[in-house]
Motif scaffolding. Structure first.
Motif, PDB file in Angstrom:
ATOM      1  N   ASP A  14      -7.268   1.937   1.507  1.00 38.68           N
ATOM      2  CA  ASP A  14      -6.819   3.353   1.479  1.00 38.68           C
ATOM      3  C   ASP A  14      -5.377   3.454   0.959  1.00 38.68           C
ATOM      4  OD1 ASP A  14      -5.726   3.952   4.934  1.00 38.68           O
ATOM      5  OD2 ASP A  14      -5.760   2.085   3.751  1.00 38.68           O
ATOM      6  N   ASP A  18       1.249  -0.338   1.392  1.00 38.47           N
ATOM      7  CA  ASP A  18       0.974  -1.743   1.732  1.00 38.47           C
ATOM      8  C   ASP A  18      -0.378  -2.182   1.187  1.00 38.47           C
ATOM      9  OD1 ASP A  18      -0.132  -0.016   3.735  1.00 38.47           O
ATOM     10  OD2 ASP A  18      -0.381  -1.732   5.077  1.00 38.47           O
ATOM     11  N   ASP A  19      -1.308  -1.230   1.058  1.00 37.54           N
ATOM     12  CA  ASP A  19      -2.584  -1.543   0.387  1.00 37.54           C
ATOM     13  C   ASP A  19      -2.339  -1.937  -1.069  1.00 37.54           C
ATOM     14  OD1 ASP A  19      -3.030   0.719   2.446  1.00 37.54           O
ATOM     15  OD2 ASP A  19      -5.051  -0.051   2.150  1.00 37.54           O
ATOM     16  N   ASN A  43      -4.986   6.654   4.744  1.00 40.40           N
ATOM     17  CA  ASN A  43      -3.553   7.007   4.652  1.00 40.40           C
ATOM     18  C   ASN A  43      -3.385   8.397   4.042  1.00 40.40           C
ATOM     19  OD1 ASN A  43      -2.190   4.699   5.694  1.00 40.40           O
ATOM     20  ND2 ASN A  43      -2.803   3.557   3.871  1.00 40.40           N
ATOM     21  N   HIS A  85       3.385   7.006   3.989  1.00 39.57           N
ATOM     22  CA  HIS A  85       3.223   6.562   2.589  1.00 39.57           C
ATOM     23  C   HIS A  85       3.645   7.620   1.578  1.00 39.57           C
ATOM     24  CE1 HIS A  85       0.909   2.968   3.866  1.00 39.57           C
ATOM     25  NE2 HIS A  85       0.612   3.758   4.892  1.00 39.57           N
ATOM     26  N   ILE A 128      -9.045  -3.120   4.541  1.00 41.88           N
ATOM     27  CA  ILE A 128      -7.633  -2.857   4.855  1.00 41.88           C
ATOM     28  C   ILE A 128      -7.379  -1.351   5.000  1.00 41.88           C
ATOM     29  CG2 ILE A 128      -6.616  -4.987   3.983  1.00 41.88           C
ATOM     30  CD1 ILE A 128      -6.112  -3.653   1.308  1.00 41.88           C
ATOM     31  N   MET A 154      -7.523  -6.071   8.243  1.00 42.56           N
ATOM     32  CA  MET A 154      -6.240  -5.734   8.864  1.00 42.56           C
ATOM     33  C   MET A 154      -6.580  -4.592   9.803  1.00 42.56           C
ATOM     34  SD  MET A 154      -3.713  -3.468   9.333  1.00 42.56           S
ATOM     35  CE  MET A 154      -2.852  -3.947  10.827  1.00 42.56           C
ATOM     36  N   ASN A 162      -0.455   2.279  16.816  1.00 38.99           N
ATOM     37  CA  ASN A 162       0.420   3.068  15.923  1.00 38.99           C
ATOM     38  C   ASN A 162      -0.250   4.367  15.489  1.00 38.99           C
ATOM     39  OD1 ASN A 162      -1.527   2.131  14.230  1.00 38.99           O
ATOM     40  ND2 ASN A 162      -0.147   1.277  12.691  1.00 38.99           N
ATOM     41  N   GLU A 168      -4.825   1.428  16.898  1.00 41.39           N
ATOM     42  CA  GLU A 168      -4.193   1.153  15.601  1.00 41.39           C
ATOM     43  C   GLU A 168      -4.897   2.007  14.553  1.00 41.39           C
ATOM     44  OE1 GLU A 168      -6.086  -0.596  13.168  1.00 41.39           O
ATOM     45  OE2 GLU A 168      -4.477  -0.315  11.735  1.00 41.39           O
ATOM     46  N   PHE A 169      -4.237   2.313  13.440  1.00 44.72           N
ATOM     47  CA  PHE A 169      -4.730   3.296  12.478  1.00 44.72           C
ATOM     48  C   PHE A 169      -6.115   2.960  11.900  1.00 44.72           C
ATOM     49  CE2 PHE A 169      -4.179   6.903   9.760  1.00 44.72           C
ATOM     50  CZ  PHE A 169      -4.877   6.579   8.598  1.00 44.72           C
ATOM     51  N   ASN A 170      -6.303   1.740  11.374  1.00 43.71           N
ATOM     52  CA  ASN A 170      -7.559   1.448  10.679  1.00 43.71           C
ATOM     53  C   ASN A 170      -8.767   1.497  11.611  1.00 43.71           C
ATOM     54  OD1 ASN A 170      -6.305   1.187   8.237  1.00 43.71           O
ATOM     55  ND2 ASN A 170      -6.173  -1.053   8.314  1.00 43.71           N
ATOM     56  N   TYR A 238       1.535  -4.605   6.339  1.00 45.35           N
ATOM     57  CA  TYR A 238       0.351  -4.946   7.134  1.00 45.35           C
ATOM     58  C   TYR A 238      -0.785  -5.540   6.297  1.00 45.35           C
ATOM     59  CZ  TYR A 238       2.404  -2.041  10.851  1.00 45.35           C
ATOM     60  OH  TYR A 238       3.219  -1.501  11.812  1.00 45.35           O
ATOM     61  N   ASP A 239      -1.169  -4.846   5.241  1.00 46.81           N
ATOM     62  CA  ASP A 239      -2.391  -5.243   4.521  1.00 46.81           C
ATOM     63  C   ASP A 239      -2.235  -6.561   3.775  1.00 46.81           C
ATOM     64  OD1 ASP A 239      -3.132  -1.778   3.787  1.00 46.81           O
ATOM     65  OD2 ASP A 239      -3.722  -3.042   5.473  1.00 46.81           O
TER      66      ASP A 239
HETATM   67  O1  RIB Z   1      -2.099   0.158  10.906  1.00 42.12           O
HETATM   68  C1  RIB Z   1      -1.788  -0.249   9.602  1.00 42.12           C
HETATM   69  C2  RIB Z   1      -2.895   0.075   8.653  1.00 42.12           C
HETATM   70  O2  RIB Z   1      -3.031   1.484   8.555  1.00 42.12           O
HETATM   71  C3  RIB Z   1      -2.611  -0.406   7.214  1.00 42.12           C
HETATM   72  O3  RIB Z   1      -3.826  -0.725   6.592  1.00 42.12           O
HETATM   73  C4  RIB Z   1      -1.988   0.799   6.561  1.00 42.12           C
HETATM   74  O4  RIB Z   1      -2.212   0.829   5.151  1.00 42.12           O
HETATM   75  C5  RIB Z   1      -2.758   1.907   7.215  1.00 42.12           C
HETATM   76  O5  RIB Z   1      -3.990   2.045   6.514  1.00 42.12           O
END
Ligand code: RIB
Ligand code: CA
Length: 311
Positions: A14, A18-19, A43, A85, A128, A154, A162, A168-170, A238-239
């Motif tokens: 996404d 970092d992707d 994202n 982002h 990711i 990831m 977060n 966590e987001f993903n 992260y990714d």
């Molecule tokens: O928590 C971090 C993840 O969430 C990373 O993959 C970042 O790109 C967001 O997608």
């Protein structure tokens, strides 16, 4: 040039700054044969993650197949991370016009199936972003799973999240998808949020990246807009850690353990219960990175970005 056997690879992503780094590292690696990239909503919207993938691949001179991913989680509304982002999802650099096409007609799960059946060799699958499309692929093509060499993710958090207090987001964006993934029996490896925070890209490394040709200049410009950390305190890439788990696994300490995803908790849905102490009494379903050699990772990171400069 390496004479190693190429590794057919699919990336669900996404982008997201970092992707973008992780995708570029994958494309620049001499062994990783990226055959399919599926931009998914996460994202930012799927329209923006698709455009960002096209912009990045055009910039890198790559023509990898891009197939649109899901525009929302299986059951829940999308809450994006544009605050981290930027509005576009990849703020900071004036990319040239996107030329690489995107297939918006083939469902991502079908494209994943097509890629698996087109390869004699088992395929490496990388997640990711939110896991919606990987879950749909698992659900629709169970016969393909024996041809998945490994699924590297990831996501998740050993502790606090977060996205939410414990999510966590993903994994937290689509908990139902994450639950399908962890119940699939696939060989899963996980880079949780904490290893991303342990292996921050510190100021001297960002300075090294800045001087790696036009690729380094581009990433440095993106880093200046990235809110996952800062130049001064270090950037959470992260990714890129998911790529490092594949390309330099000796950076990590991994533990076989059970990962469960909470989907019913009114306040805890999306939490990843990484059960290192075995409280749940369930067998291991993943190998989770619990520590990372941050110096080794940073040196690998600079080398990996240098390889993308030679694309
Ligand atoms: O928590 C971090 C993840 O969430 C990373 O993959 C970042 O790109 C967001 O997608
Ligand atoms: Ca991501």
């Amino acid at each position: 040039m390496t004479n190693k056997v190429l590794e057919p690879t699919i990336i669900s992503t996404d982008p997201g700054i970092d992707d973008a780094v992780a995708i570029a590292i994958a494309l620049g690696d001499p062994v990783m044969d990226v055959q399919l990239i599926c931009p998914i909503a996460g994202n930012v919207s799927v329209e923006k993650t698709m455009l960002n993938t096209r912009l990045l691949l055009t910039f890198l001179g790559q023509s990898t197949r891009i197939v649109q991913g899901s525009r929302k989680p299986l059951l829940r509304p999308l809450k994006d991370a544009s605050g981290v982002h930027g509005k576009t999802g990849m703020d900071g650099y004036p990319f040239p016009k996107a030329k690489v096409p995107v297939d918006t007609m083939t469902p991502a799960a079908v494209a994943m199936h097509e890629t698996v059946v087109a390869n004699q060799q088992p395929v490496t699958l990388i997640g990711i972003g939110p896991l919606t499309d990987i879950a749909l692929f698992i659900h629709q093509y169970p016969g393909d799973l024996k041809k998945i060499k490994q699924l590297v993710l990831m996501g998740g958090a050993l502790g606090r999240g977060n996205l939410g207090v414990l999510s966590e987001f993903n994994f937290g964006t689509d908990p139902e998808a994450a639950k399908i993934v962890f119940n699939s029996g696939l060989p899963i490896r996980v880079a949780p949020m904490e290893v991303g925070r342990q292996a921050k890209i510190l100021p001297d490394t960002s300075e090294k990246i800045k001087h790696i040709g036009k690729v380094g200049d581009m990433f440095y410009a993106l880093f200046s807009k990235y809110r996952g950390g800062s130049f001064k305190t270090g950037l959470n890439m992260y990714d890129a850690l998911a790529m490092a788990m594949i390309l330099d696994p000796s950076c990590f300490t991994e533990v076989e353990t059970h990962v469960a995803i909470e989907t019913r908790g009114e306040l805890t849905a999306g939490a990843s219960l990484i059960d290192l102490k075995g409280y749940l009494g369930k067998s291991a379903n993943a190998s989770v990175a619990v520590d990372v050699d941050s110096k080794r990772f940073e040196s690998w990171f600079v080398d990996a970005i240098s390889r993308t400069a030679n694309l």
